[in-house]
Design a protein around this motif. Sequence first.
Motif, PDB file in Angstrom:
ATOM      1  N   HIS A 104     -52.187 -36.075  27.811  1.00 18.82           N
ATOM      2  CA  HIS A 104     -51.657 -36.467  26.507  1.00 18.82           C
ATOM      3  C   HIS A 104     -52.437 -37.657  25.965  1.00 18.82           C
ATOM      4  O   HIS A 104     -51.909 -38.495  25.248  1.00 18.82           O
ATOM      5  N   TYR A 105     -53.711 -37.692  26.333  1.00 21.25           N
ATOM      6  CA  TYR A 105     -54.602 -38.751  25.844  1.00 21.25           C
ATOM      7  C   TYR A 105     -55.007 -38.483  24.407  1.00 21.25           C
ATOM      8  O   TYR A 105     -55.169 -39.420  23.607  1.00 21.25           O
ATOM      9  N   SER A 106     -55.226 -37.198  24.083  1.00 22.59           N
ATOM     10  CA  SER A 106     -55.629 -36.860  22.721  1.00 22.59           C
ATOM     11  C   SER A 106     -55.110 -35.477  22.358  1.00 22.59           C
ATOM     12  O   SER A 106     -54.704 -34.694  23.223  1.00 22.59           O
ATOM     13  N   PHE A 107     -55.173 -35.169  21.064  1.00 24.46           N
ATOM     14  CA  PHE A 107     -54.726 -33.875  20.564  1.00 24.46           C
ATOM     15  C   PHE A 107     -55.894 -32.892  20.546  1.00 24.46           C
ATOM     16  O   PHE A 107     -57.009 -33.271  20.227  1.00 24.46           O
ATOM     17  N   PRO A 108     -55.664 -31.613  20.853  1.00 27.35           N
ATOM     18  CA  PRO A 108     -54.416 -31.023  21.327  1.00 27.35           C
ATOM     19  C   PRO A 108     -54.117 -31.410  22.777  1.00 27.35           C
ATOM     20  O   PRO A 108     -55.029 -31.614  23.579  1.00 27.35           O
ATOM     21  N   ARG A 109     -52.859 -31.504  23.097  1.00 24.85           N
ATOM     22  CA  ARG A 109     -52.427 -31.912  24.431  1.00 24.85           C
ATOM     23  C   ARG A 109     -52.571 -30.723  25.388  1.00 24.85           C
ATOM     24  O   ARG A 109     -51.662 -29.939  25.549  1.00 24.85           O
ATOM     25  N   THR A 110     -53.681 -30.629  26.039  1.00 21.61           N
ATOM     26  CA  THR A 110     -54.035 -29.445  26.809  1.00 21.61           C
ATOM     27  C   THR A 110     -53.488 -29.443  28.239  1.00 21.61           C
ATOM     28  O   THR A 110     -53.369 -30.489  28.877  1.00 21.61           O
ATOM     29  N   PHE A 111     -53.184 -28.221  28.697  1.00 26.00           N
ATOM     30  CA  PHE A 111     -52.718 -27.990  30.063  1.00 26.00           C
ATOM     31  C   PHE A 111     -53.861 -27.442  30.908  1.00 26.00           C
ATOM     32  O   PHE A 111     -54.775 -26.777  30.390  1.00 26.00           O
ATOM     33  N   GLY A 112     -53.768 -27.677  32.212  1.00 21.19           N
ATOM     34  CA  GLY A 112     -54.601 -26.944  33.145  1.00 21.19           C
ATOM     35  C   GLY A 112     -54.107 -25.508  33.219  1.00 21.19           C
ATOM     36  O   GLY A 112     -53.025 -25.177  32.729  1.00 21.19           O
ATOM     37  N   GLN A 113     -54.876 -24.646  33.878  1.00 21.21           N
ATOM     38  CA  GLN A 113     -54.540 -23.223  33.922  1.00 21.21           C
ATOM     39  C   GLN A 113     -53.441 -22.893  34.913  1.00 21.21           C
ATOM     40  O   GLN A 113     -52.944 -21.772  34.950  1.00 21.21           O
ATOM     41  N   GLY A 114     -53.066 -23.879  35.735  1.00 25.98           N
ATOM     42  CA  GLY A 114     -51.987 -23.677  36.688  1.00 25.98           C
ATOM     43  C   GLY A 114     -52.486 -23.411  38.097  1.00 25.98           C
ATOM     44  O   GLY A 114     -53.570 -22.847  38.300  1.00 25.98           O
ATOM     45  N   THR A 115     -51.690 -23.817  39.074  1.00 27.61           N
ATOM     46  CA  THR A 115     -51.948 -23.535  40.491  1.00 27.61           C
ATOM     47  C   THR A 115     -50.680 -22.932  41.079  1.00 27.61           C
ATOM     48  O   THR A 115     -49.621 -23.578  41.070  1.00 27.61           O
TER      49      THR A 115
END
Lengths: 124, 107
Positions: free
Chosen positions: B91-102
């Motif tokens: 949530h450092y910058s927009f867009p607030r990106t997710f990892g692909q998941g584990t």
Amino acid sequence: QDQLQQWGAGLLKPSETLSLTCGVDGGSLSGFYWSWIRQPPGKGLEWIGEINHSGDTYYNPSLKSRVSISAGTSRSQFSLRLSSVTAADTAVYYCATGGVMKGRYYYYYGADVWGQGTTVTVSS
Amino acid sequence: DIQMTQSPSSLSASVGDRVTITCRASQGISNDLGWYQQKPGKAPKRLIYAASTLETGVPSRFSGSGSGTQFTLTISSLQPEDFATYYCQQHYSFPRTFGQGTKVEIK
């Protein structure tokens, strides 16, 4: 606040507009940053956008031309609209809230309260 | 956009094992990172925020570390209820990106 409540249509036809609302029963939304996130079937999480305590909105560039997030003046609910939907918009949609106020400053540490999710299917 | 890359994408482990999941950001994000746990059919649940602060009520076997571009989620002794998919999000910058998941599965 344990969980947010979500409501809205779950079955849409291509080109229609998705409309979802998120709120709290008889109270105010927690936090100061209110987000929408979605998850296509069998896939990961995608951030759609958010609105903050000042009414500022931020959207994922991949959806920016079609998405709108708004909040009521009472701080009890906020809404998502996504226009011209296609099958690629089929997903579980979550609302979420987060953020704290320390003194006169606001800080965001991610979403700590989530809705139960709404399954939206786009099909002709 | 900041890309978040998690590794591994999935792992098999036994109850009692120590499990480590890594999240790498494509550029520096300070400590503006959270870790989420998601079980099938449920909303994600935040476990850790600000890279290393444990959410209230989350067991102490979960820990987070890192800053800048490299982050780690560690489960010190895997329990049956920990089998789930884990995501990091910046949530450092927009867009607030997710990892692909584990996805953590039972061996």
